[in-house]
Design a protein around this motif. Structure first.
Motif, PDB file in Angstrom:
ATOM      1  N   GLU A 238      -9.632   8.758  -5.967  1.00  0.00           N
ATOM      2  CA  GLU A 238      -8.212   8.396  -5.858  1.00  0.00           C
ATOM      3  C   GLU A 238      -7.327   9.195  -6.814  1.00  0.00           C
ATOM      4  OE1 GLU A 238      -8.316   4.121  -5.985  1.00  0.00           O
ATOM      5  OE2 GLU A 238      -9.060   4.084  -3.914  1.00  0.00           O
TER       6      GLU A 238
ATOM      7  N   ASP B 166     -14.947   6.046  -6.036  1.00  0.00           N
ATOM      8  CA  ASP B 166     -13.678   5.691  -5.381  1.00  0.00           C
ATOM      9  C   ASP B 166     -12.494   5.957  -6.317  1.00  0.00           C
ATOM     10  OD1 ASP B 166     -14.960   4.980  -3.083  1.00  0.00           O
ATOM     11  OD2 ASP B 166     -14.854   2.813  -3.417  1.00  0.00           O
ATOM     12  N   GLU B 167     -12.639   5.551  -7.559  1.00  0.00           N
ATOM     13  CA  GLU B 167     -11.509   5.725  -8.487  1.00  0.00           C
ATOM     14  C   GLU B 167     -11.284   7.199  -8.837  1.00  0.00           C
ATOM     15  OE1 GLU B 167     -10.737   3.130 -11.684  1.00  0.00           O
ATOM     16  OE2 GLU B 167     -11.718   1.406 -10.749  1.00  0.00           O
TER      17      GLU B 167
END
Lengths: 430, 360
Positions: free
Chosen positions: A159, A155-156
């Protein structure tokens, strides 16, 4: 203190006598780096890397690997994570899950120090702190993550603009050379070709459903710096059709600097088709109809010689290593495709889609497209892709007489029609 | 009661990232418009654009599997001595891009003082491209990172200078799948014994028809062993390739008596001069002798030295051997030519000498 642990900076760590041997010598040591994660890394990194080092030393002792695969993925995707579960987790529990995230790098492997630091921060928090730039698949390998943290790490990374690469029977992460960004030998916009094709076919990467892996690689010229011909199912190699560009004054300077004998030995004599001669005034003459665009003379005389202006790509299909029928290099399937305008790129994208579609529909399970072509014969592949046969596809015409030729005249008529059409097009273009 | 599960985040399918946001501004400004290049010294490239702009590249070796401290150190160097823009080569070297010539020497000094060798350009031995090994792979016969550390320690000098006849590309692979790829010299695990089968596990772990189909020589067949469905191997047919092991881990191919190392020579990716080639067997059955693999290092050293001493400028390994002949290659490297060097696979006949051309 337990027998199998030793004191290090006030903490107990596994002894690693065999790995310690890999810290001497002038080349940077991966062991020293992993030990630093064990000793100075984030709390999570320290525990995981202590046990990882313990397991690795155990491997060095017994000369065996102790990882097994499994199934780990992130929400929405079917591939991109390489799961690793330890078979010796009882001895080394903190690294019992040590999965890799395959993350696609920017085309051409460009980074800023800022983005690299962001990656480090994410991996220090959620992973082991160990990153490989890059794996043989072309991915950034974020090595060592628990099942629980896999989603958080992805997810990071997602992002900050990064996406998972390919794994399993799927479209794989592609590679492109530095090309247009820095190299005068580059014959097409590699970044655009790379991103156009892969981003169009991305669904085949994230949701594996092909018979087996399918790889694209993009090299700007025949030096093939990303090893596309050996390693890619679909190799895109830059080339040109007109004459090599010669700056005769620079040729003379080269001869004056390096010597006439050296120029003859390393340029004239090494031309694979004897297409170059050195004139008495130290200029050179190139028989461009005989030149095969191998790049050698341009590599030697970087200032004096350069690829022509009518640039584009060749496409070679079917490269792969040994499994199952033996090594294959890509076969020249499209000798030249111009690649300059938006329409040209649309054409390349369309062709790539059609080849992958052909592969999806016709390859057997666990068969690479090169093996499919071997099984069905190149003519059947060309017919399926609506490509006309071309002498550039072969080293020489067939030597075996075992072929049925009763439609030879119809096939010959197609050849002459095509030749007339090409001649007509050239005349109308002028 | 536990918390409600979080709604999972839907991935943003960005695909291949746009490199222009990370690219050095001089490279971006001159994209597709470069004119020529030269190498002012080993490890440094100087590219000149048609606009007259210049970009310097300083290339340094890394250990590929890098800890965040090493990466941050490389970033610190990039911020302090370069312009904050880097890239990596296919062989895991880091490249710093700098527009100002004045920055080149201090950058090199900083890299070298931190232990990163500057080189890998032109006619050098670049970093070995290699596989994952015991650190991470599920089927490894050896630890490529360890083998590579030993090889690059030995060849460090040839990385930092450009004194080979042409570039020399080495690869290592931890099994016969050969993820490391083709090389002028390839150091690959070569198994010497058929798999040892744990018949208690096969039925539960392996999809048997898929394993049978995987074998390149049709040596595997379904069988009942001790009343359990399993697989058996015709050991006379088996070529010990290990292809059955990934889909069926109970067919263990690795072991002290079976995991050996072979060295191959003359692979070439580039089309320059000669067409691309596959590497050819030089020697097999070298011991998998961790942590230093001295027998492998010794063979590689002999091959590198023979090539360096005898090849003509611009000849790659395979081209050099083509000229001098295999007779002389085996003589100069003091390696044996055996029946195992005669290919027996599909297409083998095309590897034989069907002419009266001889080397004595």
């Amino acid at each position: 203190m337990k027998d199998d642990e030793t004191q290090n900076a006030g903490r107990q760590v596994h002894p690693t006598p065999l790995l310690d041997e890999l810290e001497d010598g002038p080349w940077p040591s991966f062991i020293t780096g992993i030990k630093r994660l064990r000793d100075e890394g984030s709390e999570g990194n320290q525990k995981m890397m202590n046990d990882l080092l313990g397991q690795l030393n155990h491997s060095y002792e017994n000369r065996m690997g102790y990882w097994k695969g499994g199934t780990v993925s992130v929400f929405g995707y079917g591939g991109g994570i390489i799961p690793r579960f330890s078979e010796v987790a009882d001895k080394f529990p903190e690294s019992k899950e040590f999965h890799t995230l395959r993350v696609m790098p920017p085309a051409g492997y460009h980074y800023t120090t800022d983005i690299l630091r962001k990656m480090c921060d994410i991996w220090e928090r959620h992973g082991s702190g160990l990153i490989a730039f890059h794996g043989q698949s072309g991915d950034i390998m974020f090595q060592g993550c628990t099942t629980e943290n896999t989603q958080k790490a992805f997810d990071e990374l997602n992002e900050i603009g990064f996406d998972l690469g390919g794994a399993g029977p799927a479209l794989r992460t592609a590679m492109s050379c530095v090309g247009h960004a820095r190299c005068e030998q580059s014959c097409y916009d590699e970044v655009r070709a790379h991103r156009t094709i892969i981003n169009k076919l991305l669904d085949e990467m994230h949701r594996p459903a092909l018979p087996y892996k399918f790889k694209f690689k993009f090299s700007g010229c025949a030096n093939d710096c990303v090893n596309a011909i050996h390693r890619a199912d679909f190799a895109v190699i830059g080339t040109w059709r007109d004459d090599i560009k010669i700056d005769q004054e620079k040729v003379k300077e080269h001869v004056a600097e390096k010597g006439r004998k050296y120029t003859i030995d390393t340029v004239v004599s090494m031309c694979p088709t004897r297409a170059i001669s050195l004139n008495d005034d130290d200029t050179i003459e190139i028989d461009n109809r005989s030149c095969v665009r191998c790049m050698h003379c341009i590599n030697v005389m970087t200032k004096a010689l350069s690829p022509g202006d009518d640039r584009g790509v060749s496409i070679m299909i079917g490269g792969k290593r040994a499994l199952k029928i033996g090594d294959l290099m890509g076969i020249m399937v499209v000798p030249f495709m111009r690649l300059k305008t938006d329409e040209d790129f649309d054409k390349l994208e369309d062709f790539a889609e059609r080849v992958v579609e052909f592969f999806a529909e016709n390859a057997l399970e666990h068969e690479r497209v090169g093996e499919t072509i071997d099984r069905i014969g190149l003519p059947a592949f060309l017919e399926a892709l609506d490509i006309e046969p071309d002498p550039n596809m072969v080293n020489h015409p067939r030597t075996s007489c075992y072929v049925r030729t009763d439609d030879f005249d119809e096939e010959a008529a197609k050849w002459f029609e095509r030749k007339a059409r090409e001649a007509g097009l050239q005349i109308s273009a002028e | 009661m536990k918390d409600q599960p979080n709604t999972p985040r839907t991935p943003d399918e960005v695909g291949v990232p746009d490199p222009f946001q990370y690219m050095h501004p001089v490279m971006k400004a001159n994209y597709g418009n470069w004119d020529w290049h030269e190498r002012p010294r080993p490890g440094v490239l100087r590219h000149v654009a048609k606009s007259g702009d210049v970009i310097y590249t300083v290339r340094a070796g890394t250990q590929r599997q890098m800890d965040v401290f090493t990466i941050r150190k490389l970033c610190d160097i990039g911020d302090k001595y370069a312009d904050g823009h880097v890239r990596f080569t296919t062989r895991s070297n880091i490249e710093y891009l700098v527009a100002d010539q004045g920055k080149v020497a201090p950058l090199i000094e900083a890299l070298e003082s931190e232990g990163f060798p500057v080189g890998g350009t032109g006619a050098s031995v670049s970093m070995v491209s290699h596989t994952q090994g015991w650190l991470h792979c599920d089927i490894p016969g050896t630890d490529a990172s360890g083998v590579v550390k030993g090889l690059m320690d030995m060849l460090h000098k040839e990385f930092v200078q450009e004194k080979m006849p042409n570039r020399l590309r080495i690869t290592t692979s931890c099994c016969q799948i050969n993820c490391g790829g083709q090389g002028d010299i390839a150091v690959n695990v070569q198994y010497t014994k058929p798999p040892k089968i744990n018949h208690d596990l096969v039925a539960n772990v392996c999809e048997r028809p898929a394993v049978v189909a995987r074998c390149p020589v049709a040596a595997i067949r379904p069988a009942m062993v001790n009343g359990k469905p399993s697989l058996e191997v015709d050991e006379k047919k088996c070529v010990c390739c290990g292809a059955c092991y990934p889909p069926c881990p109970p067919m263990q191919i690795n072991g002290d008596d079976s995991t050996k190392i072979a060295v191959w020579v003359g692979g070439k990716h580039s089309n320059a001069r000669s067409k691309p080639t596959f590497h050819k067997l030089a020697v097999a059955n070298l011991p998998n002798n961790a942590p230093h693999w001295p027998e492998v290092n010794d063979v590689v050293r002999r091959i590198v030295e023979a090539y360096k001493a005898d090849a003509k400028h611009w000849e790659r390994m395979g081209e050099w051997i083509d000229r001098i002949g295999w007779n002389r290659f085996f003589e100069m490297t003091n390696l044996a030519f055996t029946k195992h060097h005669l290919d027996t696979w599909t297409g083998a006949r095309k590897t034989m000498n069907m002419s009266a051309h001889l080397h004595f």
